[in-house]
Design a protein around this motif. Sequence first.
Motif, PDB file in Angstrom:
ATOM      1  N   GLU A  40      17.408  91.772 -77.101  1.00 42.14           N
ATOM      2  CA  GLU A  40      15.913  92.207 -77.159  1.00 42.14           C
ATOM      3  C   GLU A  40      15.786  93.544 -77.185  1.00 42.14           C
ATOM      4  OE1 GLU A  40      14.907  90.241 -72.898  1.00 42.14           O
ATOM      5  OE2 GLU A  40      15.560  88.619 -73.667  1.00 42.14           O
ATOM      6  N   LEU A  41      16.533  94.477 -76.676  1.00 39.49           N
ATOM      7  CA  LEU A  41      16.575  95.990 -76.714  1.00 39.49           C
ATOM      8  C   LEU A  41      16.349  96.372 -78.232  1.00 39.49           C
ATOM      9  CD1 LEU A  41      18.728  97.466 -74.019  1.00 39.49           C
ATOM     10  CD2 LEU A  41      16.179  97.378 -73.869  1.00 39.49           C
ATOM     11  N   ALA A  42      17.232  95.627 -79.144  1.00 35.12           N
ATOM     12  CA  ALA A  42      17.258  95.852 -80.593  1.00 35.12           C
ATOM     13  C   ALA A  42      15.942  95.418 -81.086  1.00 35.12           C
ATOM     14  CB  ALA A  42      18.219  95.269 -81.298  1.00 35.12           C
ATOM     15  N   GLN A  43      15.399  94.392 -80.695  1.00 29.07           N
ATOM     16  CA  GLN A  43      14.031  94.145 -81.189  1.00 29.07           C
ATOM     17  C   GLN A  43      12.919  94.779 -80.756  1.00 29.07           C
ATOM     18  OE1 GLN A  43      13.782  91.540 -83.395  1.00 29.07           O
ATOM     19  NE2 GLN A  43      11.666  91.966 -83.690  1.00 29.07           N
ATOM     20  N   GLN A  44      12.684  95.268 -79.454  1.00 31.59           N
ATOM     21  CA  GLN A  44      11.848  96.276 -79.053  1.00 31.59           C
ATOM     22  C   GLN A  44      11.915  97.684 -79.767  1.00 31.59           C
ATOM     23  OE1 GLN A  44      12.757  96.748 -74.836  1.00 31.59           O
ATOM     24  NE2 GLN A  44      11.697  94.847 -74.339  1.00 31.59           N
ATOM     25  N   ALA A  45      12.958  97.870 -80.117  1.00 33.43           N
ATOM     26  CA  ALA A  45      13.277  99.441 -80.729  1.00 33.43           C
ATOM     27  C   ALA A  45      12.609  99.262 -82.285  1.00 33.43           C
ATOM     28  CB  ALA A  45      14.856  99.767 -80.784  1.00 33.43           C
ATOM     29  N   ARG A  46      12.949  97.887 -82.887  1.00 34.29           N
ATOM     30  CA  ARG A  46      12.417  97.749 -84.068  1.00 34.29           C
ATOM     31  C   ARG A  46      10.900  97.484 -84.284  1.00 34.29           C
ATOM     32  NH1 ARG A  46      17.192  95.036 -84.596  1.00 34.29           N
ATOM     33  NH2 ARG A  46      18.632  95.925 -86.244  1.00 34.29           N
ATOM     34  N   PHE A  75      10.689 110.229 -89.073  1.00 35.82           N
ATOM     35  CA  PHE A  75      11.733 110.555 -88.180  1.00 35.82           C
ATOM     36  C   PHE A  75      12.467 109.725 -87.197  1.00 35.82           C
ATOM     37  CE2 PHE A  75      13.707 113.392 -84.895  1.00 35.82           C
ATOM     38  CZ  PHE A  75      14.826 113.952 -85.382  1.00 35.82           C
ATOM     39  N   THR A  76      11.122 109.426 -86.211  1.00 37.59           N
ATOM     40  CA  THR A  76      11.296 108.513 -85.261  1.00 37.59           C
ATOM     41  C   THR A  76      11.649 107.254 -85.524  1.00 37.59           C
ATOM     42  OG1 THR A  76       9.806 109.939 -83.815  1.00 37.59           O
ATOM     43  CG2 THR A  76      10.401 107.890 -82.940  1.00 37.59           C
ATOM     44  N   ARG A  77      11.326 106.724 -86.663  1.00 42.22           N
ATOM     45  CA  ARG A  77      11.472 105.346 -87.124  1.00 42.22           C
ATOM     46  C   ARG A  77      12.930 105.327 -87.512  1.00 42.22           C
ATOM     47  NH1 ARG A  77       8.426 104.898 -91.539  1.00 42.22           N
ATOM     48  NH2 ARG A  77       6.847 104.214 -90.292  1.00 42.22           N
ATOM     49  N   GLN A  78      13.470 106.361 -88.175  1.00 45.97           N
ATOM     50  CA  GLN A  78      14.963 106.426 -88.452  1.00 45.97           C
ATOM     51  C   GLN A  78      15.826 106.243 -87.184  1.00 45.97           C
ATOM     52  OE1 GLN A  78      16.180 109.690 -90.707  1.00 45.97           O
ATOM     53  NE2 GLN A  78      18.056 109.134 -91.364  1.00 45.97           N
ATOM     54  N   ARG A  79      15.394 107.119 -86.061  1.00 46.32           N
ATOM     55  CA  ARG A  79      16.128 107.282 -84.892  1.00 46.32           C
ATOM     56  C   ARG A  79      16.105 105.777 -84.143  1.00 46.32           C
ATOM     57  NH1 ARG A  79      16.610 112.380 -82.290  1.00 46.32           N
ATOM     58  NH2 ARG A  79      17.997 111.245 -81.051  1.00 46.32           N
ATOM     59  N   LEU A  80      14.792 105.208 -84.245  1.00 50.48           N
ATOM     60  CA  LEU A  80      14.756 103.937 -83.632  1.00 50.48           C
ATOM     61  C   LEU A  80      15.422 102.854 -84.324  1.00 50.48           C
ATOM     62  CD1 LEU A  80      11.043 103.959 -82.499  1.00 50.48           C
ATOM     63  CD2 LEU A  80      12.996 103.967 -80.837  1.00 50.48           C
ATOM     64  N   LEU A  81      15.732 102.876 -85.538  1.00 50.49           N
ATOM     65  CA  LEU A  81      16.427 101.766 -86.188  1.00 50.49           C
ATOM     66  C   LEU A  81      18.075 102.136 -85.864  1.00 50.49           C
ATOM     67  CD1 LEU A  81      14.490 101.588 -89.652  1.00 50.49           C
ATOM     68  CD2 LEU A  81      14.396  99.979 -87.667  1.00 50.49           C
ATOM     69  N   LYS A  82      18.330 103.365 -85.869  1.00 45.72           N
ATOM     70  CA  LYS A  82      19.776 103.338 -85.684  1.00 45.72           C
ATOM     71  C   LYS A  82      20.013 103.034 -84.130  1.00 45.72           C
ATOM     72  CE  LYS A  82      23.310 107.053 -85.537  1.00 45.72           C
ATOM     73  NZ  LYS A  82      23.463 108.588 -85.882  1.00 45.72           N
ATOM     74  N   LEU A  83      19.199 103.221 -83.365  1.00 49.64           N
ATOM     75  CA  LEU A  83      19.488 102.760 -82.048  1.00 49.64           C
ATOM     76  C   LEU A  83      19.613 101.194 -82.128  1.00 49.64           C
ATOM     77  CD1 LEU A  83      19.371 103.371 -78.709  1.00 49.64           C
ATOM     78  CD2 LEU A  83      16.971 103.196 -78.910  1.00 49.64           C
ATOM     79  N   ALA A  84      18.529 100.494 -82.849  1.00 51.60           N
ATOM     80  CA  ALA A  84      18.500  99.103 -82.340  1.00 51.60           C
ATOM     81  C   ALA A  84      19.770  98.637 -83.214  1.00 51.60           C
ATOM     82  CB  ALA A  84      17.283  98.724 -83.631  1.00 51.60           C
ATOM     83  N   GLY A  85      20.347  99.262 -84.268  1.00 51.34           N
ATOM     84  CA  GLY A  85      21.725  98.792 -84.730  1.00 51.34           C
ATOM     85  C   GLY A  85      23.007  99.036 -83.876  1.00 51.34           C
ATOM     86  N   SER A 133      24.713  96.027 -90.125  1.00 50.06           N
ATOM     87  CA  SER A 133      25.058  96.369 -91.292  1.00 50.06           C
ATOM     88  C   SER A 133      24.046  96.625 -92.627  1.00 50.06           C
ATOM     89  CB  SER A 133      26.282  95.366 -91.867  1.00 50.06           C
ATOM     90  OG  SER A 133      25.482  94.332 -92.473  1.00 50.06           O
ATOM     91  N   ARG A 134      22.812  96.615 -92.214  1.00 50.48           N
ATOM     92  CA  ARG A 134      21.897  96.713 -93.024  1.00 50.48           C
ATOM     93  C   ARG A 134      21.694  98.061 -93.410  1.00 50.48           C
ATOM     94  NH1 ARG A 134      16.366  94.345 -91.023  1.00 50.48           N
ATOM     95  NH2 ARG A 134      16.372  96.677 -90.211  1.00 50.48           N
ATOM     96  N   PRO A 135      21.405  98.635 -94.549  1.00 51.67           N
ATOM     97  CA  PRO A 135      21.439 100.126 -94.872  1.00 51.67           C
ATOM     98  C   PRO A 135      20.345 100.783 -94.141  1.00 51.67           C
ATOM     99  CG  PRO A 135      20.824  98.730 -96.803  1.00 51.67           C
ATOM    100  CD  PRO A 135      21.566  97.898 -95.795  1.00 51.67           C
ATOM    101  N   MET A 136      20.231 101.761 -93.848  1.00 56.40           N
ATOM    102  CA  MET A 136      19.096 102.591 -93.247  1.00 56.40           C
ATOM    103  C   MET A 136      18.052 102.969 -94.416  1.00 56.40           C
ATOM    104  SD  MET A 136      19.843 103.254 -90.057  1.00 56.40           S
ATOM    105  CE  MET A 136      18.972 104.630 -89.784  1.00 56.40           C
ATOM    106  N   GLU A 137      16.986 103.212 -94.087  1.00 58.03           N
ATOM    107  CA  GLU A 137      15.874 103.626 -94.823  1.00 58.03           C
ATOM    108  C   GLU A 137      16.121 105.017 -95.471  1.00 58.03           C
ATOM    109  OE1 GLU A 137      11.855 103.273 -93.202  1.00 58.03           O
ATOM    110  OE2 GLU A 137      11.979 101.423 -92.844  1.00 58.03           O
ATOM    111  N   ARG A 138      15.784 105.200 -96.928  1.00 56.44           N
ATOM    112  CA  ARG A 138      15.832 106.802 -96.984  1.00 56.44           C
ATOM    113  C   ARG A 138      14.917 107.417 -96.597  1.00 56.44           C
ATOM    114  NH1 ARG A 138      16.777 107.071-103.379  1.00 56.44           N
ATOM    115  NH2 ARG A 138      16.963 109.156-102.651  1.00 56.44           N
ATOM    116  N   PRO A 139      15.273 108.722 -96.208  1.00 56.57           N
ATOM    117  CA  PRO A 139      14.110 109.625 -95.890  1.00 56.57           C
ATOM    118  C   PRO A 139      13.311 109.965 -96.842  1.00 56.57           C
ATOM    119  CG  PRO A 139      16.041 110.755 -95.954  1.00 56.57           C
ATOM    120  CD  PRO A 139      16.584 109.188 -96.246  1.00 56.57           C
TER     121      PRO A 139
END
Length: 72
Positions: A8-14, A23-33, A46-52
């Motif tokens: 649930e926390l991962a879904q909320q972060a996404r 910038f915040t999107r990248q941090r939140l997706l890392k947190l969700a991971g 294991s999904r790749p992160m978005e490119r900045p």
Amino acid sequence: MGQEFYRELAQQARGLAERADPFTRQRLLKLAGSYDVKGGNFARSSRPMERPLPIPRTTPPASIFSGPGEAG
């Protein structure tokens, strides 16, 4: 803490990441991971992160300065 809690926390972060700046999107997706790993959902983490996004130019192109001379 249970696996469902971390999922649930991962879904909320996404969900927050969808509306955040890059910038915040990248941090939140890392947190969700990291929550996915704690929740036992390894396939999603294991999904790749978005490119900045590329850094915008701060100086104009050189072609602007290559004129016949100064106006007088």
